[in-house]
Design an enzyme around this catalytic site. Structure first.
Site, mmCIF file in Angstrom:
data_model
loop_
_atom_site.group_PDB
_atom_site.id
_atom_site.type_symbol
_atom_site.label_atom_id
_atom_site.label_comp_id
_atom_site.label_asym_id
_atom_site.label_seq_id
_atom_site.Cartn_x
_atom_site.Cartn_y
_atom_site.Cartn_z
ATOM 1 N N HIS A 23 42.821 49.998 30.091
ATOM 2 C CA HIS A 23 42.053 49.240 29.088
ATOM 3 C C HIS A 23 41.161 50.167 28.250
ATOM 4 C CE1 HIS A 23 42.978 45.160 30.738
ATOM 5 N NE2 HIS A 23 43.126 45.844 31.850
ATOM 6 N N TYR B 6 35.757 48.373 40.423
ATOM 7 C CA TYR B 6 35.042 48.419 39.139
ATOM 8 C C TYR B 6 33.748 49.219 39.210
ATOM 9 C CZ TYR B 6 38.623 45.464 37.199
ATOM 10 O OH TYR B 6 39.838 45.003 36.763
ATOM 11 N N HIS C 161 32.561 44.135 35.782
ATOM 12 C CA HIS C 161 32.877 44.205 37.210
ATOM 13 C C HIS C 161 33.193 42.795 37.700
ATOM 14 C CE1 HIS C 161 32.982 44.897 41.362
ATOM 15 N NE2 HIS C 161 31.699 45.006 41.636
ATOM 16 N N ASN D 79 42.613 38.564 31.590
ATOM 17 C CA ASN D 79 43.663 39.036 30.687
ATOM 18 C C ASN D 79 44.159 37.885 29.820
ATOM 19 O OD1 ASN D 79 43.721 41.713 31.520
ATOM 20 N ND2 ASN D 79 45.394 41.408 32.973
HETATM 21 FE FE1 HDE Z 1 41.319 45.863 35.982
HETATM 22 N N1 HDE Z 1 40.360 47.651 35.928
HETATM 23 N N2 HDE Z 1 42.099 46.361 37.767
HETATM 24 N N3 HDE Z 1 42.436 44.160 35.994
HETATM 25 N N4 HDE Z 1 40.615 45.378 34.205
HETATM 26 C C1 HDE Z 1 39.606 48.091 34.903
HETATM 27 O O1 HDE Z 1 37.505 49.096 35.117
HETATM 28 C C2 HDE Z 1 41.667 47.353 38.565
HETATM 29 C C3 HDE Z 1 43.288 43.749 36.980
HETATM 30 C C4 HDE Z 1 40.786 44.196 33.547
HETATM 31 O O2 HDE Z 1 36.923 45.754 28.740
HETATM 32 C C5 HDE Z 1 38.879 49.360 35.231
HETATM 33 O O3 HDE Z 1 35.777 49.537 33.720
HETATM 34 C C6 HDE Z 1 42.335 47.304 39.837
HETATM 35 C C7 HDE Z 1 43.660 42.376 36.807
HETATM 36 C C8 HDE Z 1 40.134 44.252 32.255
HETATM 37 O O4 HDE Z 1 35.894 47.210 30.015
HETATM 38 C C9 HDE Z 1 39.251 49.612 36.698
HETATM 39 C C10 HDE Z 1 43.193 46.243 39.770
HETATM 40 C C11 HDE Z 1 43.009 41.979 35.670
HETATM 41 C C12 HDE Z 1 39.569 45.516 32.175
HETATM 42 C C13 HDE Z 1 40.193 48.473 36.981
HETATM 43 C C14 HDE Z 1 43.041 45.654 38.467
HETATM 44 C C15 HDE Z 1 42.259 43.095 35.178
HETATM 45 C C16 HDE Z 1 39.884 46.189 33.405
HETATM 46 C C17 HDE Z 1 39.107 50.487 34.259
HETATM 47 C C18 HDE Z 1 44.171 45.754 40.823
HETATM 48 C C19 HDE Z 1 43.064 40.599 34.986
HETATM 49 C C20 HDE Z 1 38.805 46.109 31.014
HETATM 50 C C21 HDE Z 1 37.847 50.627 33.436
HETATM 51 C C22 HDE Z 1 43.564 45.427 42.034
HETATM 52 C C23 HDE Z 1 42.516 39.547 35.786
HETATM 53 C C24 HDE Z 1 37.365 45.718 31.049
HETATM 54 C C25 HDE Z 1 36.918 49.717 34.057
HETATM 55 C C26 HDE Z 1 36.660 46.268 29.832
HETATM 56 C C27 HDE Z 1 39.452 47.481 33.721
HETATM 57 C C28 HDE Z 1 40.753 48.305 38.181
HETATM 58 C C29 HDE Z 1 43.833 44.565 38.039
HETATM 59 C C30 HDE Z 1 41.479 43.018 33.980
HETATM 60 C C31 HDE Z 1 39.829 50.979 37.010
HETATM 61 C C32 HDE Z 1 42.125 48.255 40.979
HETATM 62 C C33 HDE Z 1 44.557 41.540 37.709
HETATM 63 C C34 HDE Z 1 40.092 43.147 31.201
HETATM 64 O O5 HDE Z 1 38.151 49.496 37.536
#
Ligand code: HDE
Length: 729
Positions: free
Chosen positions: A82, A369, A346, A155
């Site tokens: 993202h 997060y 987060h 999402n």
């Molecule tokens: Fe994320 N995800 N994600 N994700 N995610 C990040 O956090 C992660 C997942 C989502 O505009 C990271 O600050 C793991 C699902 C959005 O700043 C990180 C898993 C969904 C955003 C991270 C998922 C999301 C992130 C990277 C699987 C939809 C952007 C930068 C367990 C429900 C937020 C950050 C923004 C961002 C980890 C799966 C949505 C690395 C480990 C499912 C919208 O922490």
């Protein structure tokens, strides 16, 4: 003069900034002297300090060194996923109290407006990549509630690729550019992604969404949002209900064509960012309704799927979505880095009244997060960055660390203490203290996927079957494109087996485009993602049917199509244009809230047949049909003759036709349309019904033309224009 709406918005925004404390941190250099970071006034920002006019630069030059050092450290690591995104401020207000289900104050008091900050993003591309990549879009909302920050980090698709967080690094490694040559950027169309997907049958439902037009939205303002996981709402009696969160855009859910998306990526990679920014600047505030699907705890096991499985939706036909409040984005950030880049979402930021479930993907996110912000924002004090600060006061015994801003007073930074009078106190639940839902757990400590998670195809099929014919064709095209870019034949073949489990016709059509047939012997690859010591049978996908044959909410064909508000319409003109033919349509479109731009061979002004000047917004070099939702050609002998000899004008119309957009022309301008490749398809019959079926409006009377054209634009696209499929069965 500012419009009434603008003034109201800036009042709200100023008030929100005050509430969330952003105004305290704003810097405005107007009428101020330039200084160093120590506040020393600078008298020369043009020349370094040197030994003589042509001599070496002196180490002593603290002004130069401070400036360059700061510059050298301007970048922070981009988000691992993202990375590419844009954001806006706004407000949320609940329609009626949801106290029956939750004690969260922002969901129980309809009189309360809660400031929010919302960031939209793509997932795979780097920070500088294009907005129009085929990808999932992030839809992350930070609610600055009076009980603390609640982040709904969702999402634009309601399911995810994997069921367990432990697979996330694998998924992201597979989709990101390949490690040897770092190609391709912001694209899933490559071997490593499809290699992984073809071996992970649990991703099949999400793959259907990502191959659908949902992955190429027309605008962030025209996307749905989903919390994905099942969460819990908890009321003041401690009673819980399961909940799925939805965002429903008031402009409907709309997408562009894939060819168009690729074209936009070259011509304006900032297309979505610009669209969001311009809509807000012009007072057209994007709006969504917050929807909830609520399920009593007692019904946890009444579904055909597991509520804890993030690869499943609860179909809206099974549990309706209640619309409970409205989100309005009404102000652009002042500074991209300070706000959009530094915002730290987060999924674990919840407030009393909202709680988690045991969805194994959600559980892993609860760890990830905070961890990612530590590296990205450089230490444990990222919650003190203005955009991340809660409105609710913060008091605890956490201290120190990189970039600490708070100056904590007193001697005691531990609990219990007597020196500090026992402060800060813990709060009882009745006083607003967060009390986790007391879910009963009695289990063995094991690594094992629940048998209830093994149905990977029924909802993928439900999604596919719910699509309109053009939407299905787009999924086929997307798969042919993506798998066509894959170089390893065995990966393509494995994917065909996966697709055959969704729909044989779909697999067959994709196979045809790839010049392959569906392999008969590969089904055993469907359970490759199993632990070393597991019984392969327990990981064998369960092939079953959803009891629903279709869900209307899954198709964009059934979305809102009654408004042209904020739609962009191009008018093609040159000197000699018939002024009334141009302005009557322009005014009618603008009266409906559309944004109209005149495009001509050169910038500046053109002269209408009346001698009046008409302002030109773009030329055929700076404008392109892919930036617009529809196009109109006014009459005027010279104008039409000039444009007919202009290859770019003809190309503009050809592209608009190819991308299935509404096209209108004054009958006297038909000469230009006759130069296009669709000249033979111009409807003979000028009735409204034909115009609204074909998306081509040819009329003399400008008023009548405007009325039909407006209805045609509201329909968004005329996908039926695309050529019919002829794939052998
Ligand atoms: Fe994320 N995800 N994600 N994700 N995610 C990040 O956090 C992660 C997942 C989502 O505009 C990271 O600050 C793991 C699902 C959005 O700043 C990180 C898993 C969904 C955003 C991270 C998922 C999301 C992130 C990277 C699987 C939809 C952007 C930068 C367990 C429900 C937020 C950050 C923004 C961002 C980890 C799966 C949505 C690395 C480990 C499912 C919208 O922490």
């Amino acid at each position: 003069m500012a419009k009434k709406k603008d003034i109201a918005a800036s009042d709200t925004s100023a008030a929100n900034d005050k509430i969330i404390g952003l105004e305290l941190h704003k810097e405005d250099s107007t009428n101020e002297t330039m200084t160093t970071n120590q506040g020393v006034r600078i008298n020369d920002d043009q020349n370094s300090l040197t030994a003589g006019a042509r001599g070496p630069t002196l180490l002593e030059d603290f002004i130069l060194r401070e400036k360059i050092t700061h510059f050298d450290h301007e970048r922070i690591p981009e988000r691992i996923v993202h990375a590419r995104g844009s954001a806006a401020h706004g407000v949320f207000q609940v329609y009626k109290s949801m106290a029956k289900y939750t004690r969260a104050s922002f969901l129980t008091d309809p009189g309360k407006t809660t400031p929010v900050f919302v960031r939209f993003s793509t997932v795979a591309g780097s920070r500088g990549s294009t907005d129009l990549a085929r990808d999932v879009r992030g839809f992350a909302v930070k609610f600055y509630t009076d009980e603390g920050n609640f982040d709904l980090v969702g999402n634009n698709m309601p399911v995810f690729f994997i069921q367990d967080a432990i697979k996330f690094p694998d998924l992201i490694h597979a989709v990101k550019p390949e490690p040897d040559n770092e190609m391709p950027q912001a694209a899933s169309a490559h071997d490593t992604f499809w290699d992984f997907i073809s071996l992970m049958p649990e991703s099949t439902h999400m793959v259907m969404w990502v191959m659908s037009d949902r992955a190429i939205p027309r605008s962030y303002r025209m996307m749905e949002g989903f919390g994905v996981h099942t969460f819990r709402l908890v009321n003041d009696k401690g009673e819980a209900h399961f909940v799925k969160f939805h965002w429903k855009p008031l402009l409907g859910v709309h997408s562009v064509a894939w060819d168009e998306a690729q074209n936009i990526s070259g011509k304006d990679p900032d297309f979505h960012r610009r669209d969001l920014w311009e809509a807000i600047e012009s007072g057209n505030y994007p709006e969504w309704e917050l929807g909830v699907q609520i399920v009593p705890e007692a019904d946890e096991h009444k579904f055909e799927f597991d509520l804890l499985d993030p690869t499943k939706i609860i179909p809206e036909e099974v549990v309706p979505v209640q619309r409970i409040g409205k989100l309005t984005l009404n102000r652009n950030p002042d500074n991209f880095f300070a706000e959009t880049e530094q915002v730290a979402f987060h999924v674990g930021n919840v407030v009393p009244g909202i709680d988690f479930t045991n969805d194994p993907l959600l559980q892993g996110r609860l760890f990830s997060y905070t961890d990612t912000q530590l590296i990205r924002l450089g230490g444990p004090n990222f919650h003190e960055i203005p955009i991340n600060r809660p409105v609710a006061p913060v008091h605890n015994n956490q201290r120190d660390g990189y970039m600490r801003q708070t100056i904590n007073k007193g001697k005691s930074s531990y609990n219990p203490n007597s020196l500090g009078g026992g402060c800060p106190f813990q709060a009882r639940a009745a006083e607003g203290g967060f009390a986790s839902y007391a879910e009963r757990i009695d289990a063995h400590k094991i690594r094992q996927r629940s048998a209830s998670f093994m149905d990977h195809f029924s909802q993928a099929r439900l999604f596919y079957n719910s699509q309109s014919e053009p939407e299905k064709n787009h999924i086929v095209d997307a798969l042919r494109f993506e798998l066509g870019k894959v170089e390893t034949q065995s990966i393509r073949e494995r994917m065909l087996v996966v697709l055959a489990h969704v729909d044989h016709g779909l697999a067959n059509e994709v196979a045809y485009g790839l010049g392959l047939s569906i392999p008969k012997t590969l089904s055993n690859h469907l359970n490759q993602s199993i632990p070393a010591d597991a019984d392969p049978q327990s990981y064998q996908p369960v092939v079953k049917e959803s009891s629903l044959s279709k869900s209307e909410a899954l198709s964009m064909a059934s979305t809102i199509k009654d408004s042209i508000r904020t739609r962009k319409i191009a008018i093609l003109a040159a000197d000699g244009v018939n002024e009334s033919s141009l302005t009557t349509i322009q005014e009618a479109l603008e009266a409906e809230g559309a944004v109209v731009e005149v495009i001509a061979p050169k910038l500046g002004k053109i002269l209408a047949d009346t001698g009046n000047e008409i302002i030109v917004k773009k030329t055929f070099l700076t404008g392109a049909s892919v930036f617009y939702d529809a196009v109109y050609v006014p009459s005027g002998t010279n104008s039409v003759a000039t444009l007919s000899a202009e290859a770019d004008a003809v190309h503009f119309l050809n592209e608009a036709f190819k991308h299935c957009k509404a096209i209108a022309a004054d009958t006297d301008a038909i000469q230009l349309l006759e130069q296009t490749y669709f000249a033979k398809k111009l409807p003979e019959d000028r009735s409204e019904a034909t115009a609204l079926r074909e998306g081509i409006v040819l009329q003399d009377s400008s008023k009548k033309l405007a009325t039909i054209f407006i209805k045609a634009i509201a329909l968004h696209r005329f996908w039926e224009r695309e050529k019919p499929r002829k794939v052998p069965g």
